[in-house]
Scaffold this motif. Structure first.
Motif, PDB file in Angstrom:
ATOM      1  N   ASN A   1     -18.929  -0.817 -26.313  1.00 34.35           N
ATOM      2  CA  ASN A   1     -19.716  -0.535 -25.174  1.00 34.35           C
ATOM      3  C   ASN A   1     -20.878  -1.533 -24.992  1.00 34.35           C
ATOM      4  O   ASN A   1     -21.471  -1.832 -26.059  1.00 34.35           O
ATOM      5  N   LEU A   2     -20.731  -2.353 -23.893  1.00 34.37           N
ATOM      6  CA  LEU A   2     -21.746  -3.372 -24.129  1.00 34.37           C
ATOM      7  C   LEU A   2     -22.709  -3.223 -23.044  1.00 34.37           C
ATOM      8  O   LEU A   2     -22.591  -2.465 -21.801  1.00 34.37           O
ATOM      9  N   LYS A   3     -23.939  -3.711 -23.176  1.00 33.57           N
ATOM     10  CA  LYS A   3     -25.071  -3.467 -22.423  1.00 33.57           C
ATOM     11  C   LYS A   3     -25.838  -4.999 -22.307  1.00 33.57           C
ATOM     12  O   LYS A   3     -25.781  -5.594 -23.109  1.00 33.57           O
ATOM     13  N   SER A   4     -26.272  -5.057 -21.053  1.00 30.57           N
ATOM     14  CA  SER A   4     -27.049  -6.191 -20.646  1.00 30.57           C
ATOM     15  C   SER A   4     -28.578  -6.140 -20.408  1.00 30.57           C
ATOM     16  O   SER A   4     -28.702  -4.906 -19.702  1.00 30.57           O
ATOM     17  N   TYR A   5     -29.356  -7.006 -20.985  1.00 30.24           N
ATOM     18  CA  TYR A   5     -30.832  -6.810 -21.097  1.00 30.24           C
ATOM     19  C   TYR A   5     -31.598  -7.857 -20.124  1.00 30.24           C
ATOM     20  O   TYR A   5     -31.122  -9.021 -20.862  1.00 30.24           O
ATOM     21  N   SER A   6     -32.133  -7.507 -19.219  1.00 29.68           N
ATOM     22  CA  SER A   6     -33.106  -8.974 -18.853  1.00 29.68           C
ATOM     23  C   SER A   6     -34.304  -8.992 -19.499  1.00 29.68           C
ATOM     24  O   SER A   6     -34.989  -8.147 -19.215  1.00 29.68           O
TER      25      SER A   6
ATOM     26  N   THR B   1     -30.866 -13.413 -20.001  1.00 35.33           N
ATOM     27  CA  THR B   1     -29.939 -12.072 -19.797  1.00 35.33           C
ATOM     28  C   THR B   1     -29.472 -11.984 -21.582  1.00 35.33           C
ATOM     29  O   THR B   1     -28.921 -13.097 -22.110  1.00 35.33           O
ATOM     30  N   ILE B   2     -29.729 -10.836 -21.944  1.00 32.43           N
ATOM     31  CA  ILE B   2     -29.142 -10.959 -23.527  1.00 32.43           C
ATOM     32  C   ILE B   2     -27.883  -9.567 -23.492  1.00 32.43           C
ATOM     33  O   ILE B   2     -28.165  -8.602 -22.612  1.00 32.43           O
ATOM     34  N   TYR B   3     -26.769 -10.056 -24.005  1.00 31.00           N
ATOM     35  CA  TYR B   3     -25.808  -9.129 -24.059  1.00 31.00           C
ATOM     36  C   TYR B   3     -25.777  -8.292 -25.420  1.00 31.00           C
ATOM     37  O   TYR B   3     -25.693  -9.253 -26.318  1.00 31.00           O
ATOM     38  N   ARG B   4     -25.624  -6.927 -25.337  1.00 31.39           N
ATOM     39  CA  ARG B   4     -25.399  -6.681 -26.843  1.00 31.39           C
ATOM     40  C   ARG B   4     -24.345  -5.481 -26.868  1.00 31.39           C
ATOM     41  O   ARG B   4     -24.323  -4.860 -25.939  1.00 31.39           O
ATOM     42  N   VAL B   5     -23.700  -5.579 -27.906  1.00 31.93           N
ATOM     43  CA  VAL B   5     -22.612  -4.340 -28.318  1.00 31.93           C
ATOM     44  C   VAL B   5     -23.485  -3.318 -28.754  1.00 31.93           C
ATOM     45  O   VAL B   5     -23.987  -3.235 -29.951  1.00 31.93           O
ATOM     46  N   GLU B   6     -23.232  -2.234 -27.948  1.00 31.98           N
ATOM     47  CA  GLU B   6     -23.985  -0.973 -28.291  1.00 31.98           C
ATOM     48  C   GLU B   6     -23.366  -0.257 -29.550  1.00 31.98           C
ATOM     49  O   GLU B   6     -23.830   0.320 -30.370  1.00 31.98           O
TER      50      GLU B   6
END
Length: 199
Positions: free
Chosen positions: A48-53, A71-76
């Motif tokens: 599950n990946l999420k992007s954060y601005s 934008t930061i992409y993080r593996v949740e």
């Protein structure tokens, strides 16, 4: 004893040399089968990946450095095996039966529930019929609305004409009374013939 020492290495060497090599035969390789996307979830969950601005910010390690918005992409959650498959599970002992998922099975109907469903269907049908009647009435009213507006305009016009006519009549009556009053003062009444009004 010397003889034993001489024969001992010969015996040991002969034991090692007498073994035949073991040949292991492997079955021919079989190509793997790719799973479809739908089947993949029943075997292994994906990441599950999420992007954060992130807006501009000052580097916490160096106050003289500012980072621009990005934008930061993080593996949740990482990929993991699905230990709870979606298919029904068969028990190995006894007759083969499947576990029925209650989410995919209709609930048992009692007479009270069946009667309530019938009442709700009747109420829904009555509401639909009333809605259709209301639509017909609204359509009829929308058709008669221009006619009603035209009749109202005609009524106002007629009311104005009646008012004007009444004013004319009042003026004519006033003139008639004035002319009668003037005639009665200017002319004397004619003598009545003898014997008609004598008592």
């Amino acid at each position: 004893m010397k003889q034993i020492l001489i024969f001992l290495p010969l015996i040991l060497l002969s034991a090692c040399a007498s073994k035949t090599p073991v040949i292991v035969q492997m079955p021919p390789s079989v190509s793997g089968t790719m799973l479809t996307t739908g089947d993949m979830e029943s075997v292994r969950y994906g990441e599950n990946l999420k992007s954060y601005s992130v807006g501009r910010y000052v580097d916490p390690n160096d106050g003289l450095v500012m980072h621009e918005a990005h934008t930061i992409y993080r593996v949740e959650t990482t990929a993991k095996w699905n230990l709870h498959p979606n298919e029904p599970v068969n028990f190995p002992s006894g007759p083969v039966i499947g576990i029925i998922d209650p989410a995919h099975k209709d609930s048992p109907l009692t007479p009270e529930i069946a009667a309530e469903v019938i009442r709700q269907k009747a109420a829904t049908q009555a509401l639909l019929e009333q809605g259709q009647r209301m639509n017909q009435l609204v359509n009829q009213l929308s058709k008669t609305l221009p006619v009603t507006a035209q009749v109202a305009v005609e009524n106002v016009r007629l009311q104005n004409e009646v008012t004007i006519t009444q004013q004319r009549l009042d003026a004519l009556e006033e003139e008639f009374r004035k002319t009668q009053a003037e005639d009665s003062f200017t002319t004397s009444p004619a003598p009545s013939p003898k014997g008609t009004n004598d008592w």
